[in-house]
Design a protein around this motif. Structure first.
Motif, PDB file in Angstrom:
ATOM      1  N   UNK A  23       0.829  -1.202   0.000  1.00 19.52           N
ATOM      2  CA  UNK A  23       0.000   0.000   0.000  1.00 19.52           C
ATOM      3  C   UNK A  23       0.866   1.255   0.000  1.00 19.52           C
ATOM      4  N   UNK A  24       2.039   1.164   0.660  1.00 14.06           N
ATOM      5  CA  UNK A  24       2.915   2.321   0.729  1.00 14.06           C
ATOM      6  C   UNK A  24       3.622   2.512  -0.614  1.00 14.06           C
ATOM      7  N   UNK A  25       3.561   3.709  -1.201  1.00 15.24           N
ATOM      8  CA  UNK A  25       4.170   3.933  -2.527  1.00 15.24           C
ATOM      9  C   UNK A  25       5.655   3.603  -2.563  1.00 15.24           C
ATOM     10  N   UNK A  26       6.406   3.994  -1.522  1.00 16.46           N
ATOM     11  CA  UNK A  26       7.848   3.741  -1.535  1.00 16.46           C
ATOM     12  C   UNK A  26       8.135   2.249  -1.594  1.00 16.46           C
ATOM     13  N   UNK A  27       7.411   1.481  -0.799  1.00 20.62           N
ATOM     14  CA  UNK A  27       7.623   0.038  -0.765  1.00 20.62           C
ATOM     15  C   UNK A  27       7.215  -0.593  -2.095  1.00 20.62           C
ATOM     16  N   UNK A  28       6.157  -0.091  -2.690  1.00 26.65           N
ATOM     17  CA  UNK A  28       5.721  -0.617  -3.992  1.00 26.65           C
ATOM     18  C   UNK A  28       6.800  -0.402  -5.049  1.00 26.65           C
ATOM     19  N   UNK A  29       7.430   0.788  -5.051  1.00 25.32           N
ATOM     20  CA  UNK A  29       8.501   1.050  -6.012  1.00 25.32           C
ATOM     21  C   UNK A  29       9.697   0.147  -5.754  1.00 25.32           C
ATOM     22  N   UNK A  30      10.028  -0.104  -4.500  1.00 27.88           N
ATOM     23  CA  UNK A  30      11.146  -0.988  -4.190  1.00 27.88           C
ATOM     24  C   UNK A  30      10.863  -2.422  -4.623  1.00 27.88           C
ATOM     25  N   UNK A  31       9.633  -2.882  -4.437  1.00 25.17           N
ATOM     26  CA  UNK A  31       9.276  -4.228  -4.897  1.00 25.17           C
ATOM     27  C   UNK A  31       9.391  -4.321  -6.422  1.00 25.17           C
ATOM     28  N   UNK A  32       8.936  -3.272  -7.121  1.00 22.17           N
ATOM     29  CA  UNK A  32       9.069  -3.253  -8.573  1.00 22.17           C
ATOM     30  C   UNK A  32      10.525  -3.271  -9.008  1.00 22.17           C
ATOM     31  N   UNK A  33      11.365  -2.569  -8.266  1.00 18.54           N
ATOM     32  CA  UNK A  33      12.796  -2.553  -8.555  1.00 18.54           C
ATOM     33  C   UNK A  33      13.412  -3.936  -8.344  1.00 18.54           C
ATOM     34  N   UNK A  34      13.012  -4.606  -7.271  1.00 19.94           N
ATOM     35  CA  UNK A  34      13.491  -5.970  -7.017  1.00 19.94           C
ATOM     36  C   UNK A  34      13.135  -6.901  -8.170  1.00 19.94           C
ATOM     37  N   UNK A  35      11.893  -6.815  -8.655  1.00 23.41           N
ATOM     38  CA  UNK A  35      11.460  -7.689  -9.746  1.00 23.41           C
ATOM     39  C   UNK A  35      12.289  -7.450 -11.008  1.00 23.41           C
ATOM     40  N   UNK A  36      12.526  -6.172 -11.332  1.00 22.94           N
ATOM     41  CA  UNK A  36      13.293  -5.855 -12.544  1.00 22.94           C
ATOM     42  C   UNK A  36      14.721  -6.379 -12.438  1.00 22.94           C
TER      43      UNK A  36
END
Length: 493
Positions: A460-473
């Motif tokens: 739900x937190x935007x910062x954490x969502x961006x970090x998860x997306x970065x991990x996937x990439x």
């Protein structure tokens, strides 16, 4: 090109400041009583002072700008003194080419001084400079560089708020193992070919071919990059000539519309330089056509001649990099990909520090560094993703790497935007996610095992969502980067 990311509106500021600085320089030359030749020389000096100086600090940029006349004025005197001695003039031109490229071994300052010296000799051919014109042209260069410096370091010094990032060259060796040394030899040989063949095409405009060879070598480090850049230069020149037939010829040197169009061309050169060499060359070609219109010599035949000389210059560069001390794409591409991944880690760490409340943390500056590194990755990989490349497997892997690196950059920009919000707070999960990003980058750059991609619940937190997306990439980058050799490259590239 127009949709390319522009963090902090750096490209927009870069282009806007260039228009202001060059326009003021030309105006100052006019107020000082300079002729059209003086205004042209002054405008070019201001353009180079604003375009080529790329030191990593404002202090370094100021020092390099001060040194530009010291590199250019002696070369201008040499060109004028040899004006009536064709053989000596040509040999001196080749020496300037070799010295200018070799100077890149000393980093951004050496590169800037080398470009300024070369272009000073080039403009002397363009203006047919004689010793009697030197006092006027000296004054024009000094006035214009001073005016450009006043704009860059006084009226519009946006670097104070967002320092530009230096992009170092790939690791150097010694002797002919050093890329800059090899390029100096290649550029001199390519320019020699361009000079001889260019003179057989035109005894008046032969220097266009030498100029094309020179600029094809700028900001390239491998054989593949140089060949692609040569292709794009010819393509941009062809498009610029087509536009010139529709715009520059009808204007026919009329002062007011020419001045407006010249300002548009300057803006286009600076705005597109970082993202599209083809578009930049279109703008450069149109600018040259408008200048020839002001000088009263623009004709359709001259436009055809420019295309022919550009083709000669591109051929000279291609032959040089294919035959003489070739530098393959293999190591160069690896270097820039690893540097981009390192920047991803630095951006993540800086954003996390900002979210944690660390005083002085500035992730925005790191994003600018990341964008520059990604630009170099695109340049080095360009031979693989070029439409004419028949190696479809390598092309697919290269495009996959570029797409995933762009995903990383997008997530980083989102993370930095969140970190800039004063209401954003630190979450313990951010530290864990940042650690996983760091571990993934270290694995990709050091040859370790990359953590497998894991599905995580939507944050739900935007910062954490961006970090998860970065991990996937980063997890998905492992496959294309580990395919036998970097990006499937071998020494045939």
């Amino acid at each position: 090109m127009f949709g390319a990311p522009d963090p902090g509106r750096i490209r927009l500021r870069f282009a806007g400041r260039a228009v202001l600085g060059i326009a003021l320089a030309v105006a100052v030359c006019g107020l000082a009583g300079q002729s059209l030749a003086g205004a042209v020389a002054g405008g070019l000096a201001a353009l180079l002072a604003l375009f080529t100086v790329t030191d990593p600090t404002v202090r370094g940029q100021a020092l390099t700008t001060v040194l530009l006349p010291a590199a250019g004025l002696p070369v201008l005197a040499l060109a004028a003194a040899l004006h009536d001695l064709p053989v000596a003039r040509d040999l001196a031109f080749l020496a300037v080419v070799g010295a200018g490229v070799y100077a890149r071994r000393w980093g951004p300052r050496g590169h800037s001084l080398g470009v300024f010296a070369f272009m000073t000799y080039f403009v002397a051919q363009f203006l047919h400079t004689t010793p009697g014109q030197l006092p006027e042209l000296y004054a024009a260069v000094l006035l214009s560089v001073a005016t450009a410096a006043a704009v860059r370091f006084g009226a519009w010094c946006y670097e104070r708020r967002l320092p530009p990032a230096a992009v170092p060259a790939p690791a150097a060796g010694t002797g002919l193992a050093r890329i800059t040394t090899r390029q100096a030899v290649q550029a001199t040989a390519g320019a020699g070919f361009a000079l001889v063949v260019g003179q057989s095409v035109s005894g008046q405009r032969w220097y266009w071919a030498v100029g094309a060879t020179w600029w094809i070598f700028v900001n390239t480090a491998s054989r593949g990059e140089t060949l692609v850049r040569g292709f794009r230069r010819v393509l941009g020149t062809l498009a610029g000539i087509g536009l010139g037939l529709l715009v520059a010829l009808p204007v026919a040197g009329a002062p007011l519309p020419s001045a407006v169009l010249l300002a548009v061309c300057v803006f286009g050169i600076f705005y597109t330089a970082a993202v599209s060499y083809t578009w930049m060359m279109l703008c450069v070609t149109l600018l040259a056509e408008l200048l020839y219109g002001l000088l009263g010599v623009l004709t359709p035949g001259l436009l055809a001649l420019r295309l022919a000389e550009t083709g000669v210059g591109a051929l000279g560069a291609a032959l040089a990099v294919l035959v003489l001390l070739p530098v393959t794409t293999h190591a160069v591409t690896d270097h820039w990909i690893q540097r981009a991944l390192h920047r991803v880690h630095l951006c993540t760490a800086e954003a996390a520090a900002r979210l944690a409340g660390t005083e002085g943390a500035d992730p925005a500056a790191r994003v600018a560094e990341l964008e520059q590194s990604l630009a170099r990755v695109r340049l080095s990989v360009a031979p693989l993703v070029h439409p004419l490349n028949p190696l479809l497997g390598r092309k697919r892997r290269a495009r996959r790497v570029l797409a995933l690196l762009d995903d990383c950059a997008r997530e980083i920009r989102g993370l930095v935007a969140v970190a800039a919000d004063p209401e954003a707070s630190h979450d313990a999960r951010l530290a864990a996610a940042c650690w996983r990003v760091e571990h993934a980058v270290e694995a990709l750059t050091g040859g370790g095992a990359v953590p497998a991609r894991s599905e995580r619940p939507a944050a739900a937190e935007p910062a954490l969502a961006h970090l998860h997306g970065l991990e996937r990439a980063l997890a998905e980058l492992a496959a294309p980067l580990r395919h036998h050799t970097p990006l499937g490259l071998d020494r045939a590239v």
